[in-house]
Design a protein around this motif. Structure first.
Motif, mmCIF file in Angstrom:
data_model
loop_
_atom_site.group_PDB
_atom_site.id
_atom_site.type_symbol
_atom_site.label_atom_id
_atom_site.label_comp_id
_atom_site.label_asym_id
_atom_site.label_seq_id
_atom_site.Cartn_x
_atom_site.Cartn_y
_atom_site.Cartn_z
ATOM 1 N N UNK A 236 0.910 -1.099 -0.146
ATOM 2 C CA UNK A 236 -0.133 -0.027 -0.141
ATOM 3 C C UNK A 236 0.857 1.233 -0.164
ATOM 4 N N UNK A 237 0.796 1.954 -1.083
ATOM 5 C CA UNK A 237 1.538 3.202 -1.189
ATOM 6 C C UNK A 237 0.603 4.311 -0.596
ATOM 7 N N UNK A 238 1.244 5.163 0.300
ATOM 8 C CA UNK A 238 0.557 5.979 1.328
ATOM 9 C C UNK A 238 -0.043 7.301 0.256
ATOM 10 N N UNK A 239 -0.981 7.627 0.731
ATOM 11 C CA UNK A 239 -1.671 8.962 -0.093
ATOM 12 C C UNK A 239 -3.132 9.015 -0.175
ATOM 13 N N UNK A 240 -3.764 9.505 -1.006
ATOM 14 C CA UNK A 240 -5.205 9.607 -0.928
ATOM 15 C C UNK A 240 -5.693 8.051 -1.277
ATOM 16 N N UNK A 241 -6.381 7.679 -0.027
ATOM 17 C CA UNK A 241 -6.908 6.286 -0.340
ATOM 18 C C UNK A 241 -8.476 6.353 -0.544
ATOM 19 N N UNK A 242 -8.741 5.996 -1.606
ATOM 20 C CA UNK A 242 -10.183 6.041 -2.051
ATOM 21 C C UNK A 242 -11.004 4.599 -2.264
ATOM 22 N N UNK A 243 -11.402 3.985 -1.282
ATOM 23 C CA UNK A 243 -12.031 2.439 -1.359
ATOM 24 C C UNK A 243 -13.560 2.824 -2.106
ATOM 25 N N UNK A 244 -13.649 2.152 -3.032
ATOM 26 C CA UNK A 244 -15.160 2.143 -3.885
ATOM 27 C C UNK A 244 -15.405 0.994 -4.540
ATOM 28 N N UNK A 245 -16.712 0.542 -4.665
ATOM 29 C CA UNK A 245 -17.095 -0.637 -5.293
ATOM 30 C C UNK A 245 -18.425 -0.304 -5.920
ATOM 31 N N UNK A 246 -18.614 -0.732 -7.163
ATOM 32 C CA UNK A 246 -19.922 -0.532 -7.985
ATOM 33 C C UNK A 246 -20.511 -1.621 -8.402
ATOM 34 N N UNK A 247 -21.930 -1.627 -8.531
ATOM 35 C CA UNK A 247 -22.644 -2.831 -9.018
ATOM 36 C C UNK A 247 -23.032 -2.462 -10.329
ATOM 37 N N UNK B 97 -22.519 -7.472 -12.019
ATOM 38 C CA UNK B 97 -21.116 -7.223 -12.151
ATOM 39 C C UNK B 97 -20.523 -6.501 -11.222
ATOM 40 N N UNK B 98 -19.572 -6.883 -10.381
ATOM 41 C CA UNK B 98 -19.011 -6.113 -9.395
ATOM 42 C C UNK B 98 -17.694 -5.446 -9.953
ATOM 43 N N UNK B 99 -17.570 -4.084 -9.789
ATOM 44 C CA UNK B 99 -16.161 -3.525 -10.169
ATOM 45 C C UNK B 99 -15.676 -2.837 -8.761
ATOM 46 N N UNK B 100 -14.281 -3.011 -8.757
ATOM 47 C CA UNK B 100 -13.508 -2.277 -7.590
ATOM 48 C C UNK B 100 -13.170 -1.014 -8.498
ATOM 49 N N UNK B 101 -13.730 0.013 -8.006
ATOM 50 C CA UNK B 101 -13.474 1.453 -8.925
ATOM 51 C C UNK B 101 -12.527 2.408 -8.005
ATOM 52 N N UNK B 102 -12.039 1.750 -6.771
ATOM 53 C CA UNK B 102 -11.238 2.570 -6.157
ATOM 54 C C UNK B 102 -9.986 2.347 -6.097
ATOM 55 N N UNK B 103 -9.141 2.546 -5.159
ATOM 56 C CA UNK B 103 -7.671 2.218 -5.227
ATOM 57 C C UNK B 103 -6.931 1.357 -4.479
ATOM 58 N N UNK B 104 -7.973 0.744 -3.609
ATOM 59 C CA UNK B 104 -7.763 -0.393 -2.648
ATOM 60 C C UNK B 104 -8.364 -1.462 -2.879
ATOM 61 N N UNK B 105 -7.820 -2.768 -2.349
ATOM 62 C CA UNK B 105 -8.487 -3.967 -2.347
ATOM 63 C C UNK B 105 -9.804 -3.900 -1.551
#
Length: 370
Positions: free
Chosen positions: A184-195, A219-227
């Motif tokens: 994990x690279x530090x910075x702006x963490x944006x968790x998000x997931x879309x259906x 369909x699930x899509x990880x639209x953020x930058x973390x798992x």
């Protein structure tokens, strides 16, 4: 209400894959050394795991939290469990999530462009004596322009071996075992997931009392930058919010940033109530916290054809009966009206109230006087 969930069986298999070391080209090491199987007639067996200069540390995976521009040195333990020396290709590569939700590494002929390219070794080829372990050092350098969030990959120990196919042909196989790398690279963490792409199909039954099968695909899509991971379920409603069915929450696979995962739920015994609505209820989580629920609804028409046919038949039967009754009573009414008209006095006929030759105003006749 009986129902089956295809996603439950799929996710159970994925969890088993993600939790253990598997002997395949995309194998990932478990916390303890797990030997690779023999290839063809070979007896070569080996294992990989996170290590240190003094031996294994008991870590499950390589997990780091680093800032852009930082550097560290770590070790991959490669144990030769066979009775002869083995020479391995050791290198880093990138990871991705497959369409069925599995954690996988790039094939050997595809170059890494992310965290796999940030890991460097003094040399690529390493020979390990039989029954010995080599703690191989590697250096991880995070670029200064690295994007914030999660980056996943693996440190691979690859062994080329000769084997024999089922039809007797000699082949050269590349067997790989790897230890996962989560950075994990530090910075702006944006968790998000879309259906996305919710589709509903309904197998309308002839007998509405028996219910039909409802299939929900999305369909699930990880639209953020973390798992992200989490649980998902489907709620089926009829008109006016009448809940007809609800699947049990099932664990979803880990989705790396940008990954997608197709889900199919099959629910049996759903009655046709003219209109059915299926709501995907997703409860996403990250490695740190739970995220707000994500809801997505789609509908499908489910007319109860048998009931509609019976209702149409009943309405038609009553309509025919009413028409026949009106047709039967119409001539009698006309005849009665005609008879009444023939008995009505005409203007030329005096009435009983009008004396013949008298004063039309009804005055009494004049009496004579002498």
């Amino acid at each position: 209400m009986p129902r089956t969930t295809a996603l439950s069986r799929t996710c159970a298999a994925l969890v088993a894959v993600l939790a253990a070391t598997v002997p395949a080209s995309l194998a990932v090491a478990a916390p303890s050394p797990t030997p690779a199987p023999a290839a063809g007639n070979s007896v070569a067996r080996w294992a990989v795991q996170p290590s240190s200069p003094d031996g294994p540390t008991g870590r499950n995976y390589f997990i780091y939290d680093l800032t852009p521009g930082s550097t560290l040195t770590d070790h991959l333990g490669v144990t030769n469990l066979s009775d002869r020396p083995l020479t391995f290709d050791v290198y880093g590569t990138d990871a991705h999530t497959t369409t069925d939700g599995a954690f996988a590494l790039l094939p050997a002929d595809q170059a890494a462009v992310d965290v796999g390219s940030w890991m460097r070794l003094e040399q690529r080829r390493w020979t390990v004596p039989p029954g010995k372990r080599a703690d191989i050092p590697f250096r991880l350098t995070v670029p200064r322009n690295a994007s914030p969030g999660d980056h996943a990959g693996g440190m691979i120990a690859s062994l080329w071996q000769a084997g024999t196919t089922a039809d007797g042909q000699r082949v050269r196989m590349d067997q790989r075992l790897a230890a996962r790398v989560y950075l994990r690279v530090t910075g702006d963490v944006r968790p998000a997931v879309a259906v996305e792409s919710v589709r509903v199909a309904y197998d309308n039954p002839v007998n509405p009392l028996g219910g039909g099968d409802l299939t929900v695909s999305y369909l699930l899509r990880n639209t953020g930058n973390v798992r992200v991971g989490g649980t998902g379920s489907v709620i089926v409603d009829g008109p006016f919010g009448w809940e007809l069915a609800r699947t049990a929450p099932v664990d979803l696979p880990e989705l790396l940033p940008g990954a997608t995962f197709a889900v199919t739920e099959r629910i049996t015994g759903v009655p046709p109530t003219l209109r059915l609505s299926a709501t995907v209820d997703l409860a996403p989580t990250t490695t740190d916290t739970a995220l707000p629920p994500v809801l997505r609804t789609a509908g499908v028409w489910a007319p109860p054809w048998l009931l509609i046919a019976l209702l149409a038949t009943a309405v038609g039967w009553f309509g025919v009966r009413r028409w026949r009754r009106r047709s039967a009573t119409r001539p009698a009414t006309t005849t009665t009206a005609s008879a009444s008209a023939s008995r009505s006095p005409t203007a030329a006929e005096p009435t009983a109230a009008e004396p013949r030759g008298g004063d039309p105003r009804g005055a009494e006749p004049l009496s004579g006087t002498s």
